[in-house]
Design an enzyme around this catalytic site. Structure first.
Site, PDB file in Angstrom:
ATOM      1  N   LYS A  53     -44.473   7.831   5.541  1.00 22.14           N
ATOM      2  CA  LYS A  53     -43.819   7.850   4.178  1.00 22.14           C
ATOM      3  C   LYS A  53     -45.033   6.703   4.082  1.00 22.14           C
ATOM      4  O   LYS A  53     -45.685   6.179   2.705  1.00 22.14           O
ATOM      5  CB  LYS A  53     -42.916   6.684   4.954  1.00 22.14           C
ATOM      6  CG  LYS A  53     -41.802   7.976   5.532  1.00 22.14           C
ATOM      7  CD  LYS A  53     -40.480   7.177   6.123  1.00 22.14           C
ATOM      8  CE  LYS A  53     -39.697   8.354   6.456  1.00 22.14           C
ATOM      9  NZ  LYS A  53     -38.725   8.132   7.238  1.00 22.14           N
ATOM     10  N   GLN A  97     -36.234   2.803   9.483  1.00 25.07           N
ATOM     11  CA  GLN A  97     -36.539   3.389  10.277  1.00 25.07           C
ATOM     12  C   GLN A  97     -35.091   3.861  11.619  1.00 25.07           C
ATOM     13  O   GLN A  97     -34.700   3.338  12.338  1.00 25.07           O
ATOM     14  CB  GLN A  97     -37.643   4.400  10.830  1.00 25.07           C
ATOM     15  CG  GLN A  97     -37.682   5.572  11.411  1.00 25.07           C
ATOM     16  CD  GLN A  97     -37.437   6.631  10.667  1.00 25.07           C
ATOM     17  OE1 GLN A  97     -38.535   6.038   9.443  1.00 25.07           O
ATOM     18  NE2 GLN A  97     -37.564   7.415  11.371  1.00 25.07           N
ATOM     19  N   ASP A 120     -33.296   4.459   0.834  1.00 25.45           N
ATOM     20  CA  ASP A 120     -32.461   5.708   2.022  1.00 25.45           C
ATOM     21  C   ASP A 120     -30.655   6.326   1.370  1.00 25.45           C
ATOM     22  O   ASP A 120     -30.110   6.794   1.743  1.00 25.45           O
ATOM     23  CB  ASP A 120     -32.417   4.904   3.437  1.00 25.45           C
ATOM     24  CG  ASP A 120     -33.211   5.764   4.485  1.00 25.45           C
ATOM     25  OD1 ASP A 120     -33.946   7.022   3.754  1.00 25.45           O
ATOM     26  OD2 ASP A 120     -33.122   5.276   5.192  1.00 25.45           O
TER      27      ASP A 120
END
Ligand code: NDP
Length: 283
Positions: A53, A97, A120
C-alpha cells in the site's frame, strides 16, 4: 478458453491515470492526497499488504504515512492515532490494517475514523450509503471487481449474479454493488442448500469463500463470468476459491489467482484516497 480478466495490467493502467490526475491537482492546488495506514503488531501477511500500500501510494504521488505500532497496544492507543489523523489536514484517507491485536476493539476503532476519510469503506455510515445506493467510499476489493467488469465491458443489468460468501468486506458489499448495477442478486453462504445448483444458474458468479479450488465446473453455467476473490495458499502456492483449470473452458471470463482481483484491491484504495482528497478539498 475464457477471456482472462487481467487485474495486473488493468491495475497498472488505473494507477497511471491516478498518477496523472494527482500530478495535475498538485500543480493546481499545491496539495497532494494523503493516506495514513496504522499497522499494529507483526503479522507477516499484514506487513506485506501495508508495504504494498505504501509503495502504491508513493508511486501515485501521494503523501504517505505508516504508523507501525507494537502488538501490545490498547484500543485507546489506536484511537489516539485515529484521532490524530482525523485532525491532520495533510491526511485524506485513514486505514487501520486488520486484523488488529485481540486486545483492540475493532468495531470502536473503525467507527472512530471520520467517514469522509474512511478509504476502506467499512464505517457504518458508508456501508449505509452503499446500501441505499448513494455515492460513498466503497470497500476496495468489491469496488475493484466492479471496475474490472466495467473496463472489460461486461453487462450486468438484468443478469443473474450469485455471490458465494457474505462477509462485510467482500460478499455483502459486492452484492449491494451488483444490485445497484441492476443485476438480480443471490447471496449464498455455508448454510445455503444446493449450492452448486444455485451457482449453476449464475450469469455472474463471485466466489469469496476462503476455500481453495472449491468452485468446480458443475457450479458454473456455460458462458458465465467467474470472479474469484479467494486467496489461499496450498503447498506454498497461491490459488483462488475457484478450480481455474476445471472451469476455464466453460466460462466466458475468469479472473486468475494471482493476478486477478488481488492487484485491483490496492489500486482501488488509491482511487478511494484520491476521491476523498477531492471531496475534502472541494475540488
Ligand atoms: P470470510 O471468512 O469472512 O467469509 C467467508 C464466507 O464464505 C462466509 O460468508 C461463509 O459463510 C462462506 N462459506 C464458507 N464456507 C462455505 C461453504 N462451504 N459453502 C458456502 N459458503 C461458504 O472471508 P472473506 O470474505 O474475508 O474472504 C473470502 C476470501 O477472499 C478469502 O480467501 C480471502 O483471503 C479473500 N480476500 C481477498 C481479497 C483480495 O484482495 N483479493 C480481499 C479480501 C479477502 P458463513 O457466513 O455462513 O460462515
Amino acid at each position: 478458453m475464457a477471456v482472462i480478466l487481467d487485474g495486473k495490467a488493468l491495475s497498472a493502467k488505473f494507477r497511471q491515470n491516478i498518477k496523472e490526475e494527482t500530478s495535475a491537482l498538485k500543480e493546481k492546488t499545491g496539495k497532494a492526497p494523503g493516506i495514513a495506514v496504522i499497522l499494529a503488531g507483526d503479522d507477516a501477511a499484514s506487513s506485506v499488504y501495508v508495504n504494498s500500500k505504501e509503495k502504491a501510494a508513493i508511486e501515485c504521488g501521494f503523501y504517505s504515512v505508516v504508523e507501525r505500532i507494537s502488538a501490545d497496544v490498547t484500543t485507546s492507543d489506536v484511537l489516539k492515532l485515529v484521532e490524530k489523523f482525523n485532525n491532520d489536514e495533510k491526511i485524506h484517507g485513514i486505514l487501520v490494517q486488520l486484523p488488529l491485536p485481540s486486545a483492540c476493539d475493532e468495531k470502536t476503532i473503525l467507527r472512530a475514523i471520520k467517514a469522509e476519510k474512511d478509504v476502506d469503506g467499512f464505517h457504518p455510515y458508508n456501508v449505509g450509503l452503499l446500501n441505499i445506493g448513494e455515492d460513498c467510499l466503497m470497500p476496495c476489493t468489491p469496488f475493484g471487481v466492479m471496475n474490472m467488469m466495467a473496463d472489460y465491458g461486461i453487462d450486468i443489468a438484468g443478469k443473474n449474479a450469485v455471490v458465494v460468501g457474505r462477509s462485510n468486506i467482500v460478499g455483502k458489499p459486492i452484492a449491494a454493488m451488483l444490485l445497484k448495477a441492476n443485476a438480480t442478486v443471490t447471496v449464498c453462504h455455508s448454510k445455503t442448500k444446493d449450492l452448486s445448483g444455485v451457482c449453476a444458474k449464475a450469469d455472474i458468479l463471485v466466489a469469496a469463500i476462503g476455500k481453495a479450488k472449491f468452485i468446480k465446473k458443475e457450479f458454473v453455467k456455460d458462458g458465465a463470468v467467474v470472479i474469484d476473490v479467494g486467496i489461499n495458499r496450498v503447498d506454498g502456492k497461491l490459488c483462488g476459491d475457484v478450480d481455474f483449470e476445471d472451469v476455464k473452458d466453460k466460462c466466458s471470463y475468469i479472473t486468475p489467482v494471482p493476478g486477478g482481483v488481488g492487484p485491483m484491491t490496492i489500486t482501488t484504495l488509491m482511487q478511494n484516497t484520491l476521491k476523498a482528497f477531492k471531496f475534502i478539498e472541494k475540488l
